[in-house]
Structures are given as structure tokens and as C-alpha cells.
Enzyme design. Structure first.
Site, PDB file in Angstrom:
ATOM      1  N   PRO A  97      24.408  21.796 -38.824  1.00 57.11           N
ATOM      2  CA  PRO A  97      24.739  22.881 -37.886  1.00 57.11           C
ATOM      3  C   PRO A  97      23.563  23.151 -36.951  1.00 57.11           C
ATOM      4  O   PRO A  97      22.551  23.713 -37.364  1.00 57.11           O
ATOM      5  CB  PRO A  97      25.015  24.069 -38.812  1.00 57.11           C
ATOM      6  CG  PRO A  97      24.281  23.761 -40.071  1.00 57.11           C
ATOM      7  CD  PRO A  97      24.278  22.274 -40.212  1.00 57.11           C
TER       8      PRO A  97
ATOM      9  N   ASP B  77      18.166  22.597 -37.746  1.00 56.86           N
ATOM     10  CA  ASP B  77      19.272  22.586 -38.704  1.00 56.86           C
ATOM     11  C   ASP B  77      19.302  23.952 -39.382  1.00 56.86           C
ATOM     12  O   ASP B  77      18.389  24.305 -40.134  1.00 56.86           O
ATOM     13  CB  ASP B  77      19.033  21.469 -39.731  1.00 56.86           C
ATOM     14  CG  ASP B  77      20.191  21.295 -40.703  1.00 56.86           C
ATOM     15  OD1 ASP B  77      20.990  22.237 -40.857  1.00 56.86           O
ATOM     16  OD2 ASP B  77      20.277  20.219 -41.325  1.00 56.86           O
ATOM     17  N   HIS B  78      20.373  24.720 -39.127  1.00 57.06           N
ATOM     18  CA  HIS B  78      20.435  26.088 -39.626  1.00 57.06           C
ATOM     19  C   HIS B  78      20.628  26.159 -41.142  1.00 57.06           C
ATOM     20  O   HIS B  78      20.503  27.238 -41.743  1.00 57.06           O
ATOM     21  CB  HIS B  78      21.566  26.854 -38.930  1.00 57.06           C
ATOM     22  CG  HIS B  78      21.236  28.291 -38.672  1.00 57.06           C
ATOM     23  ND1 HIS B  78      20.394  29.019 -39.479  1.00 57.06           N
ATOM     24  CD2 HIS B  78      21.644  29.149 -37.706  1.00 57.06           C
ATOM     25  CE1 HIS B  78      20.288  30.251 -39.019  1.00 57.06           C
ATOM     26  NE2 HIS B  78      21.034  30.365 -37.940  1.00 57.06           N
ATOM     27  N   ARG B  79      20.928  25.035 -41.795  1.00 56.37           N
ATOM     28  CA  ARG B  79      20.967  25.019 -43.259  1.00 56.37           C
ATOM     29  C   ARG B  79      19.562  25.142 -43.833  1.00 56.37           C
ATOM     30  O   ARG B  79      19.359  25.685 -44.927  1.00 56.37           O
ATOM     31  CB  ARG B  79      21.594  23.718 -43.765  1.00 56.37           C
ATOM     32  CG  ARG B  79      23.041  23.486 -43.379  1.00 56.37           C
ATOM     33  CD  ARG B  79      23.504  22.115 -43.809  1.00 56.37           C
ATOM     34  NE  ARG B  79      22.686  21.053 -43.232  1.00 56.37           N
ATOM     35  CZ  ARG B  79      22.811  19.758 -43.523  1.00 56.37           C
ATOM     36  NH1 ARG B  79      23.716  19.377 -44.422  1.00 56.37           N
ATOM     37  NH2 ARG B  79      22.043  18.853 -42.944  1.00 56.37           N
TER      38      ARG B  79
END
Length: 471
Positions: A265, A441-443
Site C-alpha cells: 500500500p 509502504d504503509h504496512r
């Protein structure tokens, strides 16, 4: 008088389980005498252009593939006539004397003597004196045991792979089989290959097939039926579109970008900063005796600033391990630099860049870009990156939303340095300004962490003296 024998050399796996490579050019011809490890061909994998060394000393007997052919790993590409005394042991990967996967069979000279035989670049591990087992490789034609189970599926055949043609192909099922040089000849002559009957192996259309068809009484030109034989005038293209096979570096890059875009994401943040102090520092460094002869650019300073900002924000130097359900944070930085090459986009990386001085980083960047532009980047330099930079400013672009390099948590895009009106010391002045773009990467990275990293990077570039408060 020593006897001679024929040794067959099969295309090896040149890195990370790649399944095929394209032969760009042969450096030898039939009848040439070659020495061990002499470069015999230049091949392009999905990641890089690699020089292929000879595993034997002898005479070239047969070239099984033409330049421009896409060959599956494990297929024979050249045969050598060698003396019995000079033949490589059966443990040499790719030879016909043993397992083509590169594991020395039991009882081989390699196992008996413990001596390390020539290990060609990218051909896999060999048994060391310590007795540790060689790295398991894929077998071919009934080769090495312990192969992974093969899934039952219909193979996908590349149009440019002449050796993988299914029996009795039809025009409705797929394009006619031919090599890139033959397809170019057909385009130059305005010939539809769908009307040409191939006389090569498994119906492969050869150069002579195209030439014979062109000399016939009637030719279908560019899809028009019953058109007279004709050759387009020099300098005039009668084609309404140009098709380029998707293969090599571009094919790998496309697959990697799709995987990254639809797996991680992405979040992108932007920051515009006054980099006038950095540009002034760059001018002073170029004039200094210490940096005489070195190539210094805004990228050099920005790369060093990224490395410093990572020390305060290490979460951006990590990756997501889906299989283990873990976040892996790296305690080193392999800094990737996106490079536009004639063969497509590559992202070679500088190993342990965080341990380098500015002088060492400048030298490494120059070497990296020169190697990438010449197409000589090794597969090892294209893997293992932990964070990347893309310098879109060299194209006159201010900002963008870069896609993450697969396996990395962040990528920084550097915009162009422009003179623009800016409030400086409470007054309007003309300053040198740059826009920074950060995708992450928003994870792995929260918005706060990404924002702090970008703010630190901007602070360093707007006032290099700020580094004194960070390290």
C-alpha cells in the site's frame, strides 16, 4: 597423440532462478580456439547483460543458437572439441559430463581431491574443502535430485523461443516462430510472416525462408491481400505501428512494478525546500583539493543526506516478510539508485553505503552510473537493495509518485533544482528550490515516521550544518 571429445555447454542459470536468457552476440565462431573462462558470448537476462565465459579450453565445434535467440536455461548453446586431458571434470556446471544443475556427482574428481574447480560467474556454488554441500540447483533432462514438484499446467511459450515451439502451431493460436533478426528482415521487406512457411526446426522461419518468399511472384504486404511485391522506399516507413517484444530487463521491471504497486500500500508525501545552502556547499567542495577529479552532483549530497536521515528513522530501512509474518529491519543500507538505460530501468545498489564517507560515496555513484549505462551491471548489484533514490530532476521534473522497488519500504524522488521566488529571512528573494517526493509502504511505515524522515531530509538539504545536531 591425445584423443578428442565433444563437450556440450548448456545455458546456466545466471542468477536467482531465471528461466531464460537472450543471446545478444557471439564473441566466437565455429573453428575458433578458446581458452578456459574466455568470454564466448554476451547474454541478457531479465536483470542485466552478462558476459558468458567458456567452461572448456578447446575448439568451437557447433553454435546451437543464433544471436537474438531467447534460450531456456539448460538448453545446449555451444559444443566444444576438447582434448581428453583438457576436458573439464564432470562437476562443471552446464557440461554434458555431469549434472547440469552444477552439483558434482559422487566420485567426481572434485569430491576426491577437494580441489575447487573453476566456478563460472552465476553458475551456482560448488563443494568447498569444508565439505559443505553445494547449493541445490534445478536439474535438466533428468538431472539433480531433490527438484521441487512440477505443477501440472500448460506451458506459456514466448514467441521468440524457437526451441519451445509446440507441435503443429496454427496462425490463430500464436504468432509465427522466428528470431528477432528474421522478423526485422520481414518488416523491412513488408512481408507478413503469417504467410511464410518455416523450414527450420519445428517450423522455425529462417532468413532464407523470408528471402525466398520475397522473391516469389506475390507477397502480402503489411496485411493487404493481393498486393504486388514491393519494398518500402528508403527513409519511409509504411508501418502504422511498431511492435517491440517485451523481454529481458524491461519484462522483469514491468513484472516487478506491477507486483509492488498491487502488493504494497503506497503512500506518497511531498516537501519543497530551499537548497541554496546545499548548492553553495557543492560549489565549495568541487573547488577543494580533496575532491579534485571526483564527480560531485546534487545527487551525491542528497544520497548522503538520505543515509543520515535513515539513522534517525530506521523503520524506512526495512522489508515485509509475508511468509514469516515479520518486519525485517536492516542494520545496513544498500542504497539503490534508479538508472535509465537503453534496455530499460534498472536499480543497482551500493552495498553498505551507510559506512562510506562522502568521497567514497561519490566514487561509488560514478562507478554505478557508468556501469549501468554501459549495460554491464552484474546481477549481484541489482539485488539486495534496502532503500532507493530516483533522480527525476535530471529530466526537468519537479515531483512524482515513485513506485517502491519490490522488497523495500521506501523510495525518494529528487526533483529538479530551480531558481524560484522564496521567502528568506522574512524577505522575498530568488533561491534555488527542490521538491522531494517520498513513497513508502504503509504496512511498515506509519505516516508519522515517513513525515519525520522527509522532514529530516529536507532540513539537511536546506541547511547542511543541521547534520551537527543529528549525528
Amino acid at each position: 597423440m591425445s584423443a578428442t571429445m565433444i563437450k556440450e555447454f548448456r545455458l546456466p542459470d545466471l542468477g536467482e532462478g531465471l528461466t531464460e536468457s537472450e543471446i545478444l552476440s557471439w564473441k566466437v565462431a565455429v573453428g575458433d580456439t578458446v581458452t578456459l573462462n574466455q568470454v564466448i558470448a554476451e547474454v541478457e537476462t531479465a536483470k542485466a547483460v552478462v558476459e558468458l565465459p567458456s567452461p572448456f579450453a578447446g575448439t568451437v565445434a557447433v553454435l546451437h543458437e543464433q544471436a537474438g535467440s531467447v534460450v531456456e536455461v539448460g538448453k545446449p548453446i555451444v559444443s566444444f572439441e576438447v582434448d581428453d586431458a583438457g576436458a573439464s571434470p564432470s562437476g562443471v556446471p552446464g557440461s554434458d559430463g555431469g549434472a547440469s544443475g552444477g552439483v558434482a556427482p559422487t566420485g567426481s574428481p572434485l569430491e576426491a581431491t577437494g580441489k575447487r574447480e573453476p566456478n563460472l560467474v552465476g553458475y551456482g556454488a560448488v563443494v568447498e574443502r569444508s565439505g559443505r554441500p553445494a547449493r541445490r540447483q534445478r536439474g535438466f533432462d533428468g538431472g539433480v535430485a531433490e527438484r521441487e514438484p512440477v505443477r501440472e499446467s500448460v506451458p506459456v511459450v514466448e514467441p521468440t523461443t524457437p526451441l519451445a515451439v509446440p507441435a503443429e502451431p496454427t496462425a490463430e493460436q500464436e504468432r509465427p516462430r522466428s528470431t528477432p533478426p528474421v522478423r526485422k528482415l520481414a518488416r523491412d521487406l513488408g512481408i507478413d510472416l503469417g504467410l511464410v512457411t518455416g523450414t527450420g526446426p519445428a517450423g522455425l522461419i529462417t532468413r532464407s525462408d523470408v528471402q525466398d518468399f520475397a522473391a516469389g511472384p506475390q507477397v502480402q504486404i503489411l496485411g493487404r491481400v493481393d498486393a504486388p511485391t514491393a519494398v518500402p522506399a528508403v527513409g519511409i516507413s509504411a508501418e502504422r505501428e511498431t511492435r517491440t517484444p517485451i523481454k529481458g530487463v524491461r519484462k522483469f521491471t514491468a513484472a516487478a512494478m506491477v507486483q509492488s504497486a498491487f502488493t504494497a500500500p503506497h503512500v506518497t508525501e511531498f516537501l519543497t525546500v530551499d537548497v541554496t545552502p546545499t548548492m553553495e556547499l557543492l560549489t565549495r567542495l568541487k573547488a577543494s583539493r580533496e575532491f579534485a577529479g571526483y564527480k560531485l552532483t546534487p545527487l551525491t549530497i542528497a544520497a548522503k543526506a538520505v543515509l543520515i536521515a535513515l539513522r534517525r528513522n530506521p523503520t524506512l530501512n526495512s522489508r515485509w516478510d509475508e511468509a514469516a509474518q515479520e518486519i525485517v529491519q536492516f542494520n545496513y543500507v544498500n542504497l539503490g539508485i534508479a538508472a535509465a538505460t537503453p534496455r530499460g530501468l534498472t536499480v543497482p545498489n551500493i552495498k553498505d553505503a551507510d559506512r562510506m564517507t562522502l568521497l567514497e560515496l561519490s566514487s561509488a555513484l560514478s562507478e554505478l552510473t557508468d556501469t549501468a549505462r554501459s549495460g554491464k551491471t552484474s546481477p549481484a548489484d541489482l539485488t539486495g537493495g534496502t532503500i532507493s533514490i530516483t533522480n527525476i530532476g535530471v529530466f526537468g521534473i519537479d515531483a512524482g509518485t515513485p513506485i517502491l522497488n519490490p522488497g523495500e519500504a521506501a523510495i525518494v524522488a529528487l526533483g529538479s533544482v530551480r531558481r524560484a521566488p522564496w521567502v528568506h529571512n522574512d524577505e522575498l528573494a530568488v533561491r534555488q528550490v527542490m521538491s522531494l517526493s517520498l513513497s513508502f509502504d504503509h504496512r511498515l511505515v506509519d505516516g508519522e515516521q515517513g513525515s519525520k524522515f522527509l522532514a529530516d531530509l529536507g532540513a539537511i538539504l536546506s541547511d547542511p550544518a543541521t547534520v551537527m545536531t543529528m549525528i
